[in-house]
Design an enzyme around this catalytic site. Sequence first.
Site, mmCIF file in Angstrom:
data_model
loop_
_atom_site.group_PDB
_atom_site.id
_atom_site.type_symbol
_atom_site.label_atom_id
_atom_site.label_comp_id
_atom_site.label_asym_id
_atom_site.label_seq_id
_atom_site.Cartn_x
_atom_site.Cartn_y
_atom_site.Cartn_z
ATOM 1 N N HIS A 1 0.820 -1.204 0.000
ATOM 2 C CA HIS A 1 0.000 0.000 0.000
ATOM 3 C C HIS A 1 0.856 1.256 0.000
ATOM 4 O O HIS A 1 0.543 2.236 -0.688
ATOM 5 C CB HIS A 1 -0.910 0.008 1.227
ATOM 6 C CG HIS A 1 -1.741 -1.222 1.370
ATOM 7 N ND1 HIS A 1 -2.858 -1.449 0.600
ATOM 8 C CD2 HIS A 1 -1.604 -2.316 2.159
ATOM 9 C CE1 HIS A 1 -3.378 -2.626 0.923
ATOM 10 N NE2 HIS A 1 -2.635 -3.160 1.864
ATOM 11 N N ASP B 1 -6.502 4.423 0.600
ATOM 12 C CA ASP B 1 -6.583 3.121 -0.052
ATOM 13 C C ASP B 1 -7.764 2.350 0.529
ATOM 14 O O ASP B 1 -8.536 2.880 1.335
ATOM 15 C CB ASP B 1 -5.264 2.350 0.050
ATOM 16 C CG ASP B 1 -4.865 2.031 1.478
ATOM 17 O OD1 ASP B 1 -5.748 1.784 2.311
ATOM 18 O OD2 ASP B 1 -3.650 2.011 1.768
ATOM 19 N N ALA C 1 16.565 -7.077 -1.187
ATOM 20 C CA ALA C 1 17.387 -6.602 -2.299
ATOM 21 C C ALA C 1 16.662 -5.410 -2.919
ATOM 22 O O ALA C 1 15.441 -5.285 -2.795
ATOM 23 C CB ALA C 1 17.599 -7.700 -3.341
ATOM 24 N N GLN D 1 14.799 -4.185 -5.395
ATOM 25 C CA GLN D 1 14.114 -4.927 -6.451
ATOM 26 C C GLN D 1 14.045 -4.196 -7.786
ATOM 27 O O GLN D 1 14.287 -4.791 -8.840
ATOM 28 C CB GLN D 1 12.699 -5.303 -5.992
ATOM 29 C CG GLN D 1 11.920 -6.103 -7.040
ATOM 30 C CD GLN D 1 10.800 -6.883 -6.432
ATOM 31 O OE1 GLN D 1 11.023 -7.826 -5.692
ATOM 32 N NE2 GLN D 1 9.576 -6.493 -6.733
ATOM 33 N N TRP E 1 0.889 -7.045 -6.603
ATOM 34 C CA TRP E 1 0.681 -6.165 -7.757
ATOM 35 C C TRP E 1 1.838 -5.193 -7.960
ATOM 36 O O TRP E 1 2.191 -4.852 -9.087
ATOM 37 C CB TRP E 1 -0.648 -5.425 -7.631
ATOM 38 C CG TRP E 1 -1.091 -4.789 -8.910
ATOM 39 C CD1 TRP E 1 -1.334 -3.471 -9.145
ATOM 40 C CD2 TRP E 1 -1.354 -5.455 -10.165
ATOM 41 N NE1 TRP E 1 -1.729 -3.264 -10.455
ATOM 42 C CE2 TRP E 1 -1.744 -4.471 -11.101
ATOM 43 C CE3 TRP E 1 -1.286 -6.793 -10.582
ATOM 44 C CZ2 TRP E 1 -2.068 -4.778 -12.422
ATOM 45 C CZ3 TRP E 1 -1.612 -7.105 -11.900
ATOM 46 C CH2 TRP E 1 -1.991 -6.101 -12.804
ATOM 47 N N SER F 1 5.048 -5.813 -7.375
ATOM 48 C CA SER F 1 6.104 -6.589 -8.037
ATOM 49 C C SER F 1 5.740 -6.872 -9.487
ATOM 50 O O SER F 1 6.596 -6.827 -10.382
ATOM 51 C CB SER F 1 6.336 -7.898 -7.280
ATOM 52 O OG SER F 1 6.936 -7.667 -6.029
ATOM 53 N N GLU G 1 6.313 -3.723 -11.489
ATOM 54 C CA GLU G 1 7.744 -3.459 -11.608
ATOM 55 C C GLU G 1 8.379 -4.375 -12.650
ATOM 56 O O GLU G 1 9.260 -3.952 -13.414
ATOM 57 C CB GLU G 1 8.416 -3.635 -10.250
ATOM 58 C CG GLU G 1 8.093 -2.510 -9.270
ATOM 59 C CD GLU G 1 8.457 -2.817 -7.828
ATOM 60 O OE1 GLU G 1 8.188 -1.966 -6.962
ATOM 61 O OE2 GLU G 1 8.998 -3.911 -7.567
ATOM 62 N N GLU H 1 -4.897 -11.354 -3.152
ATOM 63 C CA GLU H 1 -5.406 -11.471 -4.523
ATOM 64 C C GLU H 1 -4.351 -12.001 -5.482
ATOM 65 O O GLU H 1 -4.539 -11.974 -6.706
ATOM 66 C CB GLU H 1 -5.917 -10.103 -4.997
ATOM 67 C CG GLU H 1 -4.885 -9.158 -5.575
ATOM 68 C CD GLU H 1 -4.020 -8.456 -4.542
ATOM 69 O OE1 GLU H 1 -3.313 -7.500 -4.918
ATOM 70 O OE2 GLU H 1 -4.060 -8.835 -3.357
#
Length: 478
Positions: free
Chosen positions: A18, A118, A346, A348, A366, A368, A371, A387
């Site tokens: 979030h 959110d 790490a 990412q 979501w 990741s 990205e 989800e």
Amino acid sequence: MEATKPHIALLASPGMGHLIPVLELAKRLVSHQSSKVTVFIVATDHASIVSSQLLQPPAGSDGDDLLVVLLPFIDISDMVGSGVSYVRKIEATMLRSVLFFRIEISKMESRPTALVVDMFGTDALGVADEFNMLKFVFVTSNAWFFAYALHTTEIDIKEIDEHVKNRKPLKIPGCRPVMFEDTNETLLNYPNDPSYERFKDIFIKMSLTDGILMNTWDELEPTSLKALRDTRKVPIYPIGPLVRPIEKSVLCSGIMNWLNKQPEESVIYVSFGSGGTLSIQQVIELSWGLELSQQRFLWVIRPPTEKDAAGAFLTLTNGSDGNLDYLPDGFLARTHDRGLVVPMWAPQVEVLNHPSIGGFLTHCGWNSTLESIANGVPMIAWPLYAEQKMNANMLTEDIGASIQAAAMESDGLVTRGEIRSMIRKILVDHEGRNIRARIKELKNSAAKALAEGGSSYNILFQLAEICIQHLNTKAFGA
């Protein structure tokens, strides 16, 4: 004289899933839409990291246009026990934070024009009503999940029973149905999960707002977005993909130095996000799968847990001391020439942007997912909770950006043979070429949506104009 710079308040729920998109929305509103933004963050283990990022305003912006307010640490020990789900913990934290949020708003000389929360922050929408602010909800996931969640709050018990008890597909108007194996755990536990009633309350409040922002874009999910717009219940604003920018860090020099030595698109990056954990048996199978694939890998590893796939959610660590003795005997020695194991964390986005990365084994959170798309990296979808199963299904079946892990044993393990096969398919096998080509198309689509004149750029501009109109209305007392 008309006011031209709206002041927008963002309230972020705990958890990186979030916080990160809220952070990036704030930066984009300041740098691209000339807005003043105040971000309210509930103090948690993550707060110091996120606030330090936010305190650096986007290049070219006024340093006073992006502010951070840390709300007090919320003690929820009297509301939820230690064994409750992460969802209940977030709900309780946000409910108790509303009072502190209202106090901060009431103290402001220049109160915000609009409030964006959110899904877990909808209790704060009453504060927006009290202070005559526009109110929006930022859905930090995709449109298909939102359509599913919205539908499950409106259907009757018989339809839920058919889906949960008889495992029939759940039909969503205008969208692809959701298979039983991909459904959210909140619905699976209906009617015994108190979160379900809370879920319904959230969506009732969302339907009474001035609009729903979504971290997706028109070209990625045209069918689901059309279905949501056709309901005409509340305006829909797809403004994504909002992902973290690439920021060099001295903390990751060892990782980047290792990646610099690897051939282009030769490394599989393995990470289950900031909260995902595996069982000890699954960690062993994954270790063997990586070894048997004979491919290069970068594995961000967390200590295994037998209790909860979201075991590290809302914490920066889950008790790791860097000890990797739970890995198979000799694994590190046998793979030292082609693998790097990194405990806990790490950078990412920087990793995914590196030219040596050829695939991403991901839990399909979501953030990741976006990205990976933004950096053109094909995925192995390995969902764990929330989800993520829907995300994995969409990535594999609709978008064509991934292959999906299948549990091959009665105990739910993904076997070493399956893991070996998936890694090779994504990195080297001829049959993975379509996925590798498709992800490049999606990368271009994402960049176009955010660029000036793109679909998400234009929609965010419309949103800023709505806030300006409301600001001018308040200024003239109309």
